[in-house]
Design an enzyme around this catalytic site. Structure first.
Site, PDB file in Angstrom:
ATOM      1  N   GLY A  19      30.909  75.076  42.526  1.00 32.93           N
ATOM      2  CA  GLY A  19      31.620  75.948  41.573  1.00 32.93           C
ATOM      3  C   GLY A  19      31.123  75.747  40.148  1.00 32.93           C
ATOM      4  CD  GLN A  48      38.038  77.370  31.247  1.00 31.77           C
ATOM      5  OE1 GLN A  48      38.819  77.464  32.203  1.00 31.77           O
ATOM      6  NE2 GLN A  48      38.473  77.244  30.001  1.00 31.77           N
ATOM      7  CG  ASP A  99      29.496  79.278  41.428  1.00 31.93           C
ATOM      8  OD1 ASP A  99      30.216  78.636  40.641  1.00 31.93           O
ATOM      9  OD2 ASP A  99      29.887  80.339  41.979  1.00 31.93           O
ATOM     10  CB  ILE A 100      29.979  81.598  45.964  1.00 37.62           C
ATOM     11  CG1 ILE A 100      29.813  82.473  47.191  1.00 37.62           C
ATOM     12  CG2 ILE A 100      30.860  82.264  44.917  1.00 37.62           C
ATOM     13  CD1 ILE A 100      31.106  82.660  47.973  1.00 37.62           C
ATOM     14  NE  ARG A 101      31.062  83.006  39.181  1.00 37.75           N
ATOM     15  CZ  ARG A 101      31.415  82.928  37.914  1.00 37.75           C
ATOM     16  NH1 ARG A 101      30.941  83.765  37.033  1.00 37.75           N
ATOM     17  NH2 ARG A 101      32.238  81.971  37.502  1.00 37.75           N
ATOM     18  CE1 TYR A 157      43.922  76.344  41.400  1.00 31.55           C
ATOM     19  CE2 TYR A 157      45.840  76.117  39.961  1.00 31.55           C
ATOM     20  CZ  TYR A 157      44.515  75.850  40.249  1.00 31.55           C
ATOM     21  OH  TYR A 157      43.774  75.073  39.377  1.00 31.55           O
TER      22      TYR A 157
HETATM   23  P1  NAD Z   1      36.476  78.866  37.541  1.00 40.81           P
HETATM   24  O1  NAD Z   1      37.246  79.900  38.282  1.00 40.81           O
HETATM   25  O2  NAD Z   1      36.018  79.148  36.171  1.00 40.81           O
HETATM   26  O3  NAD Z   1      35.213  78.411  38.401  1.00 40.81           O
HETATM   27  C1  NAD Z   1      35.288  78.237  39.785  1.00 40.81           C
HETATM   28  C2  NAD Z   1      33.934  78.554  40.365  1.00 40.81           C
HETATM   29  O4  NAD Z   1      34.028  78.449  41.784  1.00 40.81           O
HETATM   30  C3  NAD Z   1      33.438  79.971  40.058  1.00 40.81           C
HETATM   31  O5  NAD Z   1      32.200  79.922  39.394  1.00 40.81           O
HETATM   32  C4  NAD Z   1      33.318  80.641  41.417  1.00 40.81           C
HETATM   33  O6  NAD Z   1      32.216  81.514  41.528  1.00 40.81           O
HETATM   34  C5  NAD Z   1      33.185  79.438  42.325  1.00 40.81           C
HETATM   35  N1  NAD Z   1      33.584  79.721  43.710  1.00 40.81           N
HETATM   36  C6  NAD Z   1      34.591  80.479  44.166  1.00 40.81           C
HETATM   37  N2  NAD Z   1      34.591  80.507  45.498  1.00 40.81           N
HETATM   38  C7  NAD Z   1      33.557  79.742  45.903  1.00 40.81           C
HETATM   39  C8  NAD Z   1      33.040  79.379  47.155  1.00 40.81           C
HETATM   40  N3  NAD Z   1      33.578  79.834  48.306  1.00 40.81           N
HETATM   41  N4  NAD Z   1      31.964  78.558  47.196  1.00 40.81           N
HETATM   42  C9  NAD Z   1      31.384  78.111  46.072  1.00 40.81           C
HETATM   43  N5  NAD Z   1      31.827  78.435  44.840  1.00 40.81           N
HETATM   44  C10 NAD Z   1      32.895  79.244  44.759  1.00 40.81           C
HETATM   45  O7  NAD Z   1      37.344  77.519  37.580  1.00 40.81           O
HETATM   46  P2  NAD Z   1      37.295  76.271  36.598  1.00 40.81           P
HETATM   47  O8  NAD Z   1      38.253  76.550  35.507  1.00 40.81           O
HETATM   48  O9  NAD Z   1      35.911  75.915  36.270  1.00 40.81           O
HETATM   49  O10 NAD Z   1      37.974  75.193  37.537  1.00 40.81           O
HETATM   50  C11 NAD Z   1      37.234  74.209  38.231  1.00 40.81           C
HETATM   51  C12 NAD Z   1      38.214  73.341  38.988  1.00 40.81           C
HETATM   52  O11 NAD Z   1      39.141  72.764  38.072  1.00 40.81           O
HETATM   53  C13 NAD Z   1      39.067  74.101  40.023  1.00 40.81           C
HETATM   54  O12 NAD Z   1      39.284  73.271  41.142  1.00 40.81           O
HETATM   55  C14 NAD Z   1      40.376  74.324  39.312  1.00 40.81           C
HETATM   56  O13 NAD Z   1      41.433  74.427  40.198  1.00 40.81           O
HETATM   57  C15 NAD Z   1      40.463  73.055  38.471  1.00 40.81           C
HETATM   58  N6  NAD Z   1      41.341  73.240  37.305  1.00 40.81           N
HETATM   59  C16 NAD Z   1      40.981  74.087  36.300  1.00 40.81           C
HETATM   60  C17 NAD Z   1      41.844  74.270  35.228  1.00 40.81           C
HETATM   61  C18 NAD Z   1      41.498  75.203  34.097  1.00 40.81           C
HETATM   62  O14 NAD Z   1      42.352  75.462  33.246  1.00 40.81           O
HETATM   63  N7  NAD Z   1      40.283  75.704  34.018  1.00 40.81           N
HETATM   64  C19 NAD Z   1      43.059  73.571  35.179  1.00 40.81           C
HETATM   65  C20 NAD Z   1      43.402  72.750  36.261  1.00 40.81           C
HETATM   66  C21 NAD Z   1      42.514  72.564  37.314  1.00 40.81           C
HETATM   67  N1  SER Z   2      44.458  76.738  34.295  1.00 42.68           N
HETATM   68  C1  SER Z   2      44.777  76.751  35.672  1.00 42.68           C
HETATM   69  C2  SER Z   2      45.451  78.031  36.056  1.00 42.68           C
HETATM   70  O1  SER Z   2      46.081  78.588  35.186  1.00 42.68           O
HETATM   71  C3  SER Z   2      45.698  75.615  35.983  1.00 42.68           C
HETATM   72  O2  SER Z   2      45.232  74.964  37.090  1.00 42.68           O
HETATM   73  O3  SER Z   2      45.356  78.433  37.170  1.00 42.68           O
END
Ligand code: NAD
Ligand code: SER
Length: 318
Positions: free
Chosen positions: A8, A12, A34-36, A141
């Protein structure tokens, strides 16, 4: 020296974690996936297109690059998860299960799994939410995050897989846009303030949530992964936080830099999700067990975000 795979990575957090890990472990030792398609920030080192629900391919990539450490970021976040609950369950649960299974089979050294404040629910104490408390989330989620934390615990105790993780609050950052979460308004507000001087916010003005700025988010992941295992009493569920503020307080802080900025509040389905999450977090276990200490409060985050975005927008259209 570690050989790292990040799943992934185009999201972000991954977009900023990859450069940090490449700086630390060497460009060739950090494989982004990533899948993308990869973004520009990921293309200065190895990249593999990888769907985490495909365990054979995951195993192949791990073997090909002789990976010993995985930062497993691939997931479907809260708001998208409510729109597509089956996909959220499939990607979040099968993806994590596959990573843990590959780690067990190939005896990987360490796994990072980010949980979330979404693991809590409306019955959880909202202020200074403790490390150990009621975990009854109401989003798919959040359910995958609680189940994920428990699965990580199981793999550690049953199979000795060294998996670690934190419960991130909303992450604020300036490189890649957030990917379908409930806390996205906090990031969108900065972009809108600079681009349009106005923003329509999808949660109420008095909505308070815990947040963290990207440099602290990355520090938490890297410090926990480097921490002395003998000091860790928890696994993939460390509470961490940087700050807490309401949507209105964020708007007021931005207004100190852009006085003409206005916000209209039009709550949608994400309000209910936000209302089910904590307002502030007790992260004392992380502080005691691996020295967690954030550096950015609301004022420092706002100043830095606006500076970084101003610079970026100028470069994009000089
Ligand atoms: P994001 O949505 O920006 O990135 C997730 C990535 O996963 C994307 O680039 C997407 O293309 C990829 N993805 C989706 N399905 C996939 C698959 N089947 N195989 C491979 N890749 C795939 O999320 P993020 O904000 O970067 O979050 C990363 C991690 O941190 C996640 O586990 C999220 O739950 C956790 N998290 C994020 C936040 C936040 O505020 N950003 C807060 C709490 C937890
Ligand atoms: N920022 C994330 C969401 O809003 C929290 O895991 O989904």
């Amino acid at each position: 020296m570690r050989r790292v795979l990040v799943t992934g990575a185009a999201g972000q957090i991954g977009s900023e974690l990859i450069p940090k890990l490449r700086e630390k472990y060497g460009r060739e030792n950090v494989v982004a996936s990533d899948i993308r398609e990869p973004s520009e920030t990921l293309s200065d080192g190895p990249f593999e297109q990888l769907d985490v629900t495909d365990r054979d391919r995951l195993k192949e990539v791990v073997k090909e690059y002789d990976v010993d450490t995985v930062f497993h970021l691939a997931a479907i976040l809260s708001a998208t998860g409510e729109r597509k609950p089956h996909l959220a369950w499939y990607v979040n649960m099968d993806g994590l299960y596959n990573v843990l299974e590959v780690a067990r089979e190939l005896e990987l050294t360490r796994i990072f799994f980010p949980s979330s404040i979404a693991a809590f629910g409306p019955e959880t104490p909202k202020e200074m939410t403790p490390q150990e408390t009621v975990m009854r989330p109401k989003t798919i989620y959040g359910i995958t995050k609680v189940a994920g934390e428990l699965l990580c615990d199981y793999y550690f105790h049953r199979f000795g897989v060294d998996v670690r993780g934190v419960r991130y609050p909303g992450v604020i950052s300036s490189v890649a846009p957030p990917g379908g979460g409930t806390t996205d308004y906090a990031v969108e507000m900065f972009y809108a303030a600079l681009r349009h001087k106005r923003y329509v916010c999808f949660v109420r003005e008095d909505t308070v949530l815990p947040m963290i700025y990207m440099p602290d988010c990355l520090k938490a992941a890297i410090d926990l992964m480097e921490a002395d295992p003998s000091r860790l009493r928890h696994r993939a569920d460390y509470n961490v936080t940087g700050m807490s503020f309401s949507a209105g307080e964020l708007a007021a802080e931005i207004r100190k830099h852009i006085p003409e900025f206005t916000v209209e509040y039009r709550p949608d389905f994400r309000q209910k999700i936000a209302d089910s999450w904590p307002r502030s977090i007790d992260d004392s276990a992380a502080r005691e067990e691996w020295g967690w200490k954030p550096s950015y409060d609301l004022a420092a985050t706002t100043k830095d975000m606006l500076e970084k975005l101003r610079r970026r927008f100028k470069e994009e259209s000089p």
